[in-house]
Design an enzyme around this catalytic site. Sequence first.
Site, PDB file in Angstrom:
ATOM      1  CG  ASP A 118      -0.431  -0.490   2.502  1.00 32.07           C
ATOM      2  OD1 ASP A 118       0.914  -0.614   2.700  1.00 32.07           O
ATOM      3  OD2 ASP A 118      -0.998  -1.026   3.376  1.00 32.07           O
ATOM      4  CG  ASN A 121      -8.568  -1.619  11.749  1.00 29.29           C
ATOM      5  OD1 ASN A 121      -7.917  -2.368  11.225  1.00 29.29           O
ATOM      6  ND2 ASN A 121      -9.160  -0.646  11.237  1.00 29.29           N
ATOM      7  CG  HIS A 133      -5.815  -2.463   8.568  1.00 34.17           C
ATOM      8  ND1 HIS A 133      -5.949  -1.314   9.110  1.00 34.17           N
ATOM      9  CD2 HIS A 133      -4.377  -2.822   8.585  1.00 34.17           C
ATOM     10  CE1 HIS A 133      -4.635  -0.636   9.192  1.00 34.17           C
ATOM     11  NE2 HIS A 133      -3.498  -1.603   9.139  1.00 34.17           N
ATOM     12  CD  GLU A 164      -8.798   0.763   7.752  1.00 35.90           C
ATOM     13  OE1 GLU A 164      -8.425  -0.373   8.429  1.00 35.90           O
ATOM     14  OE2 GLU A 164      -8.328   1.902   7.724  1.00 35.90           O
TER      15      GLU A 164
END
Length: 240
Positions: free
Chosen positions: A68, A137, A139, A144
Amino acid sequence: MTNKYIKQINCSDYQELSGRAAALVADIVKKQPKARLGLPTGSTPIGMYKILGEMNLDFSLCHTFNLDEYAGLASSDKRSYRAFMQEQLFSRINLPESGIHFLNGTAQDLEKECRRYDEELERLGPLNLQILGMGLNGHIGFNEPADSFIPQAHIQPLSPSTIKANSRFFNQESEVPRQALTMGVAPIMRAEKILLLICGKEKCALLEKALSGPITPKLPVSLLQLHSNVTIITCTKDQA
Ligand code: F6R
């Protein structure tokens, strides 16, 4: 039921985690000199990159694909993931520039840039190894929590918890880009092997939940339950 396709190695500290991860990567690069490696940024892989940089491995025929990049940050910006990789790994190994593949966060047309990245991944063939970290979280890459999994590279709005967690790499939270470009889950799941690095109590607890519960895009890492060759290296102790 335990998942026989997932091997978990629990380490006593971050140093051990980094050493074991580097050894696994080194083994692949030695056996497959033209290895295609998927790479993460973030704090967790820093120790592994440092050790890999000291191993005198031959990366000259390898190709790396980072997961990313922040939208709007040029590779020359020290806060970009491209700059992070340069500092943490690329400057320490003999990987040629032509072997480095990255999403360009300042491309004029970000949608087109995502298509370009997917095509490049397709053209070079499946990754031999995809290394992953995991967000607080759940991801993976910047996939996400969401209502569905997105297979292809895409523009991803960052969740408030990711923005907060990643603000440590910026002067202040308001500087953290609100969007990123990320590899989708298809090339991750198509990789021959996945290596997931997990550090800290909170993440270990989340991982356990994700691997024993339902496979859901609300907890993206849970998707790894469907991959047939996953090694997870964990340590409950926080990274020093
Ligand atoms: C970044 C990436 C992310 C990180 C995750 C954990 O390229 O892929 O999924 O792996 O946010 O980051 P750290 O290691 O900083 O906790």
